[in-house]
Design a protein around this motif. Structure first.
Motif, PDB file in Angstrom:
ATOM      1  N   THR A  90       0.835  -1.196   0.000  1.00  0.00           N
ATOM      2  CA  THR A  90       0.000   0.000   0.000  1.00  0.00           C
ATOM      3  C   THR A  90       0.870   1.245   0.000  1.00  0.00           C
ATOM      4  OG1 THR A  90      -1.750  -1.131   1.239  1.00  0.00           O
ATOM      5  CG2 THR A  90      -1.803   1.272   1.231  1.00  0.00           C
ATOM      6  N   THR A  91       0.484   2.219  -0.828  1.00  0.00           N
ATOM      7  CA  THR A  91       1.159   3.524  -0.809  1.00  0.00           C
ATOM      8  C   THR A  91       0.189   4.597  -1.278  1.00  0.00           C
ATOM      9  OG1 THR A  91       2.975   4.861  -1.688  1.00  0.00           O
ATOM     10  CG2 THR A  91       2.084   3.177  -3.138  1.00  0.00           C
ATOM     11  N   SER A  92       0.265   5.766  -0.658  1.00  0.00           N
ATOM     12  CA  SER A  92      -0.547   6.912  -1.076  1.00  0.00           C
ATOM     13  C   SER A  92       0.266   7.886  -1.909  1.00  0.00           C
ATOM     14  CB  SER A  92      -1.116   7.634   0.155  1.00  0.00           C
ATOM     15  OG  SER A  92      -0.058   8.076   0.998  1.00  0.00           O
ATOM     16  N   ASP A  93       1.530   7.538  -2.172  1.00  0.00           N
ATOM     17  CA  ASP A  93       2.379   8.387  -3.003  1.00  0.00           C
ATOM     18  C   ASP A  93       3.425   7.514  -3.686  1.00  0.00           C
ATOM     19  OD1 ASP A  93       3.727  10.403  -4.254  1.00  0.00           O
ATOM     20  OD2 ASP A  93       4.432  11.389  -2.426  1.00  0.00           O
ATOM     21  N   GLY A  94       2.958   6.695  -4.627  1.00  0.00           N
ATOM     22  CA  GLY A  94       3.864   5.774  -5.294  1.00  0.00           C
ATOM     23  C   GLY A  94       3.460   5.533  -6.727  1.00  0.00           C
ATOM     24  N   SER A  95       4.294   4.795  -7.445  1.00  0.00           N
ATOM     25  CA  SER A  95       4.016   4.480  -8.847  1.00  0.00           C
ATOM     26  C   SER A  95       4.901   3.334  -9.291  1.00  0.00           C
ATOM     27  CB  SER A  95       4.248   5.698  -9.747  1.00  0.00           C
ATOM     28  OG  SER A  95       5.621   6.057  -9.738  1.00  0.00           O
ATOM     29  N   PHE A  96       4.574   2.798 -10.463  1.00  0.00           N
ATOM     30  CA  PHE A  96       5.388   1.753 -11.077  1.00  0.00           C
ATOM     31  C   PHE A  96       5.557   2.104 -12.547  1.00  0.00           C
ATOM     32  CE2 PHE A  96       5.622  -2.317 -13.458  1.00  0.00           C
ATOM     33  CZ  PHE A  96       6.825  -2.798 -12.932  1.00  0.00           C
ATOM     34  N   THR A  97       6.817   2.215 -12.984  1.00  0.00           N
ATOM     35  CA  THR A  97       7.145   2.512 -14.371  1.00  0.00           C
ATOM     36  C   THR A  97       8.016   1.394 -14.911  1.00  0.00           C
ATOM     37  OG1 THR A  97       7.040   4.898 -14.002  1.00  0.00           O
ATOM     38  CG2 THR A  97       8.233   4.155 -15.943  1.00  0.00           C
ATOM     39  N   LEU A  98       7.668   0.902 -16.105  1.00  0.00           N
ATOM     40  CA  LEU A  98       8.395  -0.214 -16.703  1.00  0.00           C
ATOM     41  C   LEU A  98       8.827   0.159 -18.109  1.00  0.00           C
ATOM     42  CD1 LEU A  98       9.321  -3.194 -16.712  1.00  0.00           C
ATOM     43  CD2 LEU A  98       7.029  -3.798 -17.518  1.00  0.00           C
ATOM     44  N   ASP A  99      10.129   0.023 -18.357  1.00  0.00           N
ATOM     45  CA  ASP A  99      10.677   0.310 -19.676  1.00  0.00           C
ATOM     46  C   ASP A  99      11.401  -0.929 -20.182  1.00  0.00           C
ATOM     47  OD1 ASP A  99      11.390   1.698 -21.952  1.00  0.00           O
ATOM     48  OD2 ASP A  99      13.255   2.439 -21.076  1.00  0.00           O
ATOM     49  N   GLY A 100      11.394  -1.132 -21.500  1.00  0.00           N
ATOM     50  CA  GLY A 100      12.083  -2.277 -22.077  1.00  0.00           C
ATOM     51  C   GLY A 100      11.515  -2.619 -23.432  1.00  0.00           C
ATOM     52  N   THR A 101      11.965  -3.734 -23.974  1.00  0.00           N
ATOM     53  CA  THR A 101      11.515  -4.147 -25.305  1.00  0.00           C
ATOM     54  C   THR A 101      11.169  -5.627 -25.343  1.00  0.00           C
ATOM     55  OG1 THR A 101      13.822  -4.517 -25.964  1.00  0.00           O
ATOM     56  CG2 THR A 101      12.858  -2.373 -26.495  1.00  0.00           C
TER      57      THR A 101
END
Length: 659
Positions: free
Chosen positions: A129-140
């Motif tokens: 749980t987070t109220s100030d978070g994110s997930f970013t995924l980069d690749g090919t």
């Protein structure tokens, strides 16, 4: 240091005994090793009590901030959210290909390669749980993002941002509930994927898009098994390109500021449907299974919008729109809401579809191409009045159908059950029910032609019930053709069945009720030398036929005296053809003397069969199969009643006036 070393040795022994994993965390991140990693070729060794080696990885004991035993399988990366922080744990076989950057609870993953990894695909497991978070995924490379009880809010951007242009499986694990919310920023959606997005899993995913869309893919979207709840979005609930395919699952969309689902072409030219949708770019929406519920409230919004076809073969759809009309200053025309809208064709062969529109000018189905129904159960209800625009684009709502004649077609939008620019074909096992009640509310309209080959079609409208029209764009015939099927059509304010070309009844059973006066039960465009042709089937009408009709292949009779709300039995050469119920008293909203009024209506009751028709009134009906809500019965048993005296009907000549 001795205590730390002892703990590490104990953890490794526990791990080996339980076939689990050892996670080592330093300032550089966390690496996990499975029991299978600890072999004779990759032993764990210690040197001078200050360093530890696992395979090719070397650690200084003093740099190890924590260590734990857990379950991290090969090819997996776990992201654990906890308030304002996050931890990334990865299996040792992927550490060379995955780079994690953590800022508070904002995690960015760069995936460089998976060709050397068994299975050739990584799984990212997100939990916490987070109220100030994110997930970013980069690749090919293709991969899976698995949600395992994740509650995440990003107040300054998207919750999940996948810039990887390959196929991504976004899965909600079984028995988990996952909630994602975004905030202000420049993101395209709360969940965004640059590549193909497969939404799946046996868990629950709740999404709120507070900046733009809730879910957006720059490629196709597929949905299966998942329970997906989109609770709000400033833009669309789901927005994608190329195509959208719903195979199964339960999807609920509400609280959106624009369309519920919108699918556009990815490029400028459609590929056409391809085998298994490989490399397809059509803008099509495929509704193949599951349950889909959408409610949109914005003006001129669409519950389901496709730049290509909409093909419904098995999904149970409940779609409602309540928004009014809009003036499009660029195209200089009015626009209105619709439950299902396709820039190309609409094809229905299965599923149950309940479409309701309450806003001004709202429609159940709107298609620029053709409409084909061969199966499924489609129910449409519209209750809004028409919306019109002044020369300056100022909108107003009108409550009388007669007012609409003053406006050019671009300056008005009438409520319609089904409105299609191309052809309409209804056949086989299709079951269609359309009810309209607002001003200008036509039931079924084509700007080209309409053909009934089978199925069951029920229409109750405040304007034309079934209208085959044409315009210079479609260059259609305007013909209305009945070859088969069961049709019940009643209008309280206009013609029951209206053709701007020829109207043909060649087969099937037609029960048509016009509102009287100049408005017919069956109307052909005699002003343009078109004609009503009756040559087969069974015909029951309340109200006049178009003058100059050609009637062959059977016998047509009528009575001017009939009882409202009463059961009649129609016999064809002595054999019971059908039992039908006459309409009750109704109010007149159109021209011509008030429909179905008085103890005995002034409107003629006309019957046509292949042999000599006879009629019995006031019968009691039992058994058989009921159609159209108990208005028609086929195969039942009738009893009682009185014989009705019928007169031979002879078509008069002349133009389009009353006969």
């Amino acid at each position: 240091m001795k205590k730390t070393l002892t703990i590490l040795i104990a953890l490794m022994l526990t791990m080996a005994a339980g076939a689990q994993t050892l996670s080592i965390t330093t300032a550089s991140g966390t690496t996990s090793y499975s029991a299978a990693d600890l072999t004779s070729s990759t032993p764990v060794s210690f040197s001078n009590g200050t360093t530890m080696t696992i395979g090719s990885d070397n650690y200084t004991i003093g740099d190890i901030t924590s260590s734990a035993v857990g379950d991290i399988k090969d090819n997996e990366v776990h992201i654990l959210y906890n308030g304002t922080s996050a931890a990334v744990l990865m299996a040792s076989n992927v550490t060379n290909y995955v780079t994690a950057t953590i800022s508070g609870a904002h995690v960015t993953i760069a995936q460089s390669n998976t060709e050397a990894v068994d299975g050739d695909e990584l799984t990212y497991v997100l939990s916490g749980t987070t109220s100030d978070g994110s997930f970013t995924l980069d690749g090919t490379y293709k991969c899976t993002v698995s949600l395992n009880g994740l509650t995440m809010t990003n107040p300054n951007g998207g919750a999940i941002n996948i810039t990887n242009s390959k196929r991504i499986q976004l899965s909600a694990k079984k028995n988990t509930t996952n909630t994602l919310t975004d905030g202000s920023g420049s993101q395209k959606a709360c969940i965004y994927s640059k590549g193909q997005l497969q939404l799946q899993g046996n868990g629950v995913l709740n999404v709120a898009g507070n900046y733009k869309h809730a879910i957006k893919s720059a490629s196709y979207i597929e949905i299966k098994n998942l329970t997906l709840n989109i609770t709000s979005a400033v833009g669309d609930g789901i927005n994608c390109e190329e195509y959208l395919q719903m195979k199964s699952g339960t999807v609920t969309i509400s609280g959106v500021g624009d369309d519920g689902i919108q699918c556009d072409l990815g490029g400028t030219t459609a590929t056409g449907e391809t085998t298994d949708h490989e490399d397809e770019d059509t803008g099509n929406i495929y509704l193949e299974g599951g349950d889909l519920t959408i409610h949109v409230t914005a003006d001129a919004a669409k519950a389901i919008k496709a730049e290509g076809d909409i093909r419904a073969t098995g999904t149970n759809v409940t779609a409602t729109t309540s928004g009014g009309g809009l003036w499009d200053a660029d195209e200089l025309k009015t626009k209105s809401s619709s439950c299902m809208s396709a820039d190309a064709n609409m094809l229905i062969s299965g599923g149950t579809l309940l479409l309701t529109s309450t806003g001004a000018g709202g429609k159940g189905i709107n298609a620029d191409g053709n409409f084909v129904a061969t199966g499924g159960n489609l129910t449409i209800k519209t209750s809004g009045n028409a919306v019109v625009a002044s020369s300056s684009g100022t909108l107003s709502v009108v409550s009388s159908s007669q007012q609409l004649d003053r406006y050019d077609s671009d300056y008005k939008s009438s409520p319609k059950g089904i409105k299609v620019d191309g052809t309409i074909t209804i056949s086989d096992d299709a079951v269609i029910s359309v009810t309209t009640s607002g001003a200008g509310g036509e039931g079924i309209e084509s700007k080209t032609s309409i053909t009934f080959n089978g199925g069951q079609t029920y229409v109750s409208s405040s304007d034309d019930g079934i209208n085959a029209s044409y315009n210079t764009t479609t260059n259609g015939s305007g013909d209305l053709i009945v070859n088969g099927g069961y049709i019940y059509c009643i209008s309280s304010g206009n013609d029951a069945m209206d053709s701007n070309g020829n109207l043909y009844v060649k087969g099937g059973l037609v029960y048509a009720i016009g509102c009287g006066g100049a408005e017919k039960s069956l109307d052909a465009n005699t002003e343009q030398q078109k004609k009503l042709y009756i040559s087969g089937g069974t015909l029951i009408t309340v109200g006049d036929l178009e003058s100059g009709a050609s009637i062959t292949g059977g016998t047509c009779k009528y009575t001017s005296s009939w009882s409202k709300n009463s059961w009649f039995a129609l016999y064809n050469g002595g054999t019971l053809e059908a039992a039908f119920k006459t309409p009750a008293t109704g109010s007149n909203t159109g021209g011509g003397g008030g429909p179905w009024s008085g103890g005995s209506s002034s409107l003629k009751l006309i019957v046509y069969t292949s042999s000599t028709p006879t009629l019995t009134s006031g019968v009691t009906v039992s058994g058989g199969t009921d159609y159209f809500g108990g208005t028609l019965n086929i195969g039942g048993t009738v009893s009682g009643g009185s014989n009705v005296t019928l007169s031979n009907y002879t078509s008069s000549g002349g133009g389009g006036g009353r006969w």
